[in-house]
Design a protein around this motif. Structure first.
Motif, PDB file in Angstrom:
ATOM      1  N   HIS A 180     -63.599  -7.941 -49.298  1.00  0.00           N
ATOM      2  CA  HIS A 180     -63.034  -6.627 -49.001  1.00  0.00           C
ATOM      3  C   HIS A 180     -63.929  -5.563 -49.628  1.00  0.00           C
ATOM      4  N   LEU A 181     -64.518  -4.726 -48.788  1.00  0.00           N
ATOM      5  CA  LEU A 181     -65.415  -3.677 -49.262  1.00  0.00           C
ATOM      6  C   LEU A 181     -64.614  -2.560 -49.922  1.00  0.00           C
ATOM      7  N   PRO A 182     -65.254  -1.795 -50.804  1.00  0.00           N
ATOM      8  CA  PRO A 182     -64.520  -0.739 -51.527  1.00  0.00           C
ATOM      9  C   PRO A 182     -64.061   0.375 -50.602  1.00  0.00           C
ATOM     10  N   VAL A 189     -67.820   3.915 -46.186  1.00  0.00           N
ATOM     11  CA  VAL A 189     -68.447   2.601 -46.292  1.00  0.00           C
ATOM     12  C   VAL A 189     -68.557   1.982 -44.897  1.00  0.00           C
ATOM     13  N   TYR A 190     -69.751   1.486 -44.554  1.00  0.00           N
ATOM     14  CA  TYR A 190     -69.991   0.833 -43.273  1.00  0.00           C
ATOM     15  C   TYR A 190     -70.692  -0.501 -43.518  1.00  0.00           C
ATOM     16  N   PRO A 191     -70.137  -1.605 -43.022  1.00  0.00           N
ATOM     17  CA  PRO A 191     -70.781  -2.907 -43.230  1.00  0.00           C
ATOM     18  C   PRO A 191     -72.079  -3.015 -42.435  1.00  0.00           C
ATOM     19  N   VAL A 192     -73.070  -3.642 -43.038  1.00  0.00           N
ATOM     20  CA  VAL A 192     -74.350  -3.909 -42.375  1.00  0.00           C
ATOM     21  C   VAL A 192     -74.410  -5.363 -41.940  1.00  0.00           C
ATOM     22  N   SER A 193     -74.078  -6.281 -42.864  1.00  0.00           N
ATOM     23  CA  SER A 193     -74.140  -7.704 -42.537  1.00  0.00           C
ATOM     24  C   SER A 193     -73.269  -8.485 -43.515  1.00  0.00           C
ATOM     25  N   PHE A 194     -72.554  -9.477 -42.966  1.00  0.00           N
ATOM     26  CA  PHE A 194     -71.808 -10.422 -43.779  1.00  0.00           C
ATOM     27  C   PHE A 194     -72.428 -11.823 -43.692  1.00  0.00           C
ATOM     28  N   VAL A 214     -74.062  -7.089 -47.213  1.00  0.00           N
ATOM     29  CA  VAL A 214     -74.861  -5.873 -47.358  1.00  0.00           C
ATOM     30  C   VAL A 214     -74.095  -4.764 -46.657  1.00  0.00           C
ATOM     31  N   PHE A 215     -73.902  -3.631 -47.327  1.00  0.00           N
ATOM     32  CA  PHE A 215     -73.157  -2.537 -46.727  1.00  0.00           C
ATOM     33  C   PHE A 215     -73.779  -1.208 -47.109  1.00  0.00           C
ATOM     34  N   MET A 216     -73.418  -0.188 -46.350  1.00  0.00           N
ATOM     35  CA  MET A 216     -74.003   1.146 -46.507  1.00  0.00           C
ATOM     36  C   MET A 216     -72.953   2.108 -47.037  1.00  0.00           C
ATOM     37  N   GLY A 328     -78.100  -0.576 -40.087  1.00  0.00           N
ATOM     38  CA  GLY A 328     -79.025  -1.585 -40.602  1.00  0.00           C
ATOM     39  C   GLY A 328     -79.439  -1.294 -42.023  1.00  0.00           C
ATOM     40  N   THR A 329     -80.327  -2.134 -42.530  1.00  0.00           N
ATOM     41  CA  THR A 329     -80.773  -1.967 -43.918  1.00  0.00           C
ATOM     42  C   THR A 329     -81.656  -0.747 -44.090  1.00  0.00           C
ATOM     43  N   THR A 330     -82.162  -0.183 -43.002  1.00  0.00           N
ATOM     44  CA  THR A 330     -82.987   1.021 -43.108  1.00  0.00           C
ATOM     45  C   THR A 330     -82.200   2.297 -42.832  1.00  0.00           C
TER      46      THR A 330
END
Length: 578
Positions: A180-182, A189-194, A214-216, A328-330
């Protein structure tokens, strides 16, 4: 004597050129309170180019700490006096103590040229540790760690967070689930990859690690912002435990002063465009579709889009927003479009303008003013459009109108409609002439059949007329139209996505039903329904009429919405015609 001097000289030169390796660790202080963060600086200094580092820096056992942050920097230079290559690597660790008292920090290890170098262990004093449920609250063998890529960002600027799981037993990694993301008001908060990464067997001393998510993050308030911990569950055969990662503080810088007056919250690098996507000529009092598109990289999903400025030359309806954005990660990249429905109020050239738009570019640390986007549209009156048509286009228009007015909803007359063409096609003209000739012959046959029928009726003796009530019922039954024909035709129009003809056919259906009950206006028909069919039917008729108007003038119509609208029409008018 000379040979001795030469020997001493060579010995001195070899001593100067002989390289060495220095590995040291230094804490920022030796005594800490429970709320302090232990900062360690590990310095690796290599003198000489003949050394080759064979392993990464191996950390000691940090089971008595939470690793809340890491960072490293490397540099190298040549000493001009000795002509020796000196490379230096500095690693910084931020640790959060989990217990009080005297805590030993073990040796840091590194292998260079098949030789192991290590630091000496040392003790630090921790006073009154505040117990937290932040890390490994449910399991001593597994704990989570959140790392922030950039802790010094601007307001509404993205930063990447990486969630790792640590454990001495690699089998525990597959038991960590339900991440669970914060969530926080001042944070998007936006998920990038699980997707789980490969396991690193020696990431933290004698503990293995694996990237879980990984999340943004987009902080939308300036100041020091504390990122809440990420929670997960560790499932075992006997029970289900919950673990929570560390909290991380980041410094959110306030945007520089001197922003344009119309700057809102766009941070990144963007472009704005406006276009008329309607295929037909713009006509006064008829809607056109205008799309405002913002593309680029930045906080696309939570930024305020530039709107179309109001003007007496046209009317604006609320837009439909569509987004094609990838996280994405960028960063967050893509485009967001606002589809407006605009109705021109006058003929001639009208200018459609967007609101002024500006954004802040973090890479250049400057505001970029894009100003307004302008779209010039030539609008025509109905008479001008009719005059501009060629003879063939007028014949096609006449044929289409004739076919559309044929009072038989079962026949798909719209399939005979002629599409507008820029070139002259003789086969289209011949088709139109053939259709008109066939219709004319059918008309003559119909007239002949009616005359014969009239003559036959004159021979048949007249029947008893009956009472007035019986006559009214008989007339109403004769005027009654089979609504199933309308329903079938409406379904065909819906499947072919001919929504303009769909709403025209519905109006014919509505007028036909009102004519059956000798009602002319909508208000009179509602009163009639309330008196004869009940208030529920009357209210359902009012709600359906509103839905028809909303869907009719909507800029974009969805197949699902039209399907629900058709079901409502069939349901209501089946009740009314009983």
């Amino acid at each position: 004597m000379q040979s001795r001097i030469t020997y001493i000289l060579f010995l001195f030169i070899s001593v100067i050129s002989y390289g060495q390796v220095n590995l040291t660790v230094t804490p920022d202080k030796t005594s800490y309170s429970g709320k302090d963060v232990v900062n360690l600086s590990i310095v690796l200094e290599i003198e000489g180019s003949e050394y080759s580092q064979q392993t990464k820096l191996r950390l000691p056992d940090f089971s008595k700490f939470n690793l809340i942050g890491t960072g490293s920097v490397s540099n190298g230079f040549v000493d001009p006096e000795t002509n020796t290559v000196i490379s230096q690597s500095i690693t910084r660790l931020a640790l959060e103590p989990k217990q009080k008292g005297k805590v030993k920090i073990g040796s840091f290890l590194i292998t260079i040229n098949n030789k192991i170098y290590k630091t000496e262990p040392f003790d630090i004093i921790i006073k009154d540790v505040e117990k937290k449920a932040a890390v490994a609250s449910a399991s001593k063998d597994v704990y989570l760690n959140m790392e922030i890529e950039d802790r010094d960002v601007y307001q509404d600027q993205a930063t990447i967070a990486v969630l790792k799981v640590y454990s001495k037993n690699m089998d525990n990694f597959r038991r960590v689930k339900n991440i669970h993301l914060p969530k926080q008001d001042d944070l998007d908060v936006y998920p990038v990859s699980f997707a789980k990464s490969e396991i690193d067997p020696s990431d933290n001393g004698n503990m293995a690690s694996q990237v879980l998510a990984v999340f943004m993050l987009f902080p939308n308030e300036a100041g020091y912002v504390e990122i809440p911990g990420v929670s997960a569950s560790v499932n075992s055969y006997s029970n289900k435990n919950k673990i929570v990662s560390n909290k991380v503080k980041i410094n959110v810088k306030k945007l520089p002063e001197g922003s344009p007056e119309y700057f809102k919250n766009a941070v990144g690098n963007f472009n704005v465009s406006v276009a008329n996507i309607s295929k037909e000529k713009a006509e006064v009092k008829k809607p056109i579709n205008v799309v405002v598109k913002v593309s680029g990289e930045g906080n696309l999903k939570n930024m305020e889009l530039p709107k179309i400025a109001e003007s007496p030359d046209y009317e604006i309806f609320a837009p439909k927003i569509t987004s094609h954005v990838t996280v994405g990660t960028t960063g967050m990249k893509g485009e967001i479009s606002a589809n407006y429905l605009i109705i021109p109020n006058k003929a001639g050239e009208i200018t459609i303008k967007t609101e002024q738009f500006a954004f802040f570019d973090p890479s250049s640390k400057e505001y970029v003013d894009l100003g307004q986007e302008i779209l010039a549209v030539n609008t025509f009156s109905h008479d001008q459009i009719m005059e501009s048509r060629t003879t063939v286009e007028k014949v096609n228009e006449y044929t289409n109108n004739f076919l559309e007015t044929v009072n038989t909803p079962v026949l798909k007359t719209t399939s005979f409609k002629v599409k507008e063409k820029s070139k002259f096609h003789w086969n289209i003209l011949l088709t139109n002439i053939t259709i008109l000739s066939g219709l004319f012959i059918a008309y003559l046959l119909f007239i002949t059949w009616q005359k014969k029928r009239k003559r036959a009726k004159e021979i048949i003796p007249s029947k008893h007329l009956g009472s007035v009530a019986e006559t009214e019922n008989e007339i109403r039954e004769n005027l009654k139209t089979d609504l199933n024909d309308y329903f079938s035709y409406l379904e065909n129009l819906k499947d072919n996505e001919d929504y303009e003809k769909f709403f025209q056919t519905f109006e014919e259906l509505d007028n036909e039903v009102k004519r059956q009950y000798s009602q002319s206006s909508m208000e009179d028909f509602r009163s009639f329904l309330e008196s004869n069919k009940g208030s529920a039917i009357a209210e359902e008729y009012r709600v359906l009429s509103q839905k028809i108007q909303i869907e009719k003038y909507a800029p974009v119509k969805s197949p699902e919405g039209m399907e629900e609208l058709l079901k409502a029409i069939v349901n209501l008018y089946s009740k009314i015609s009983k």
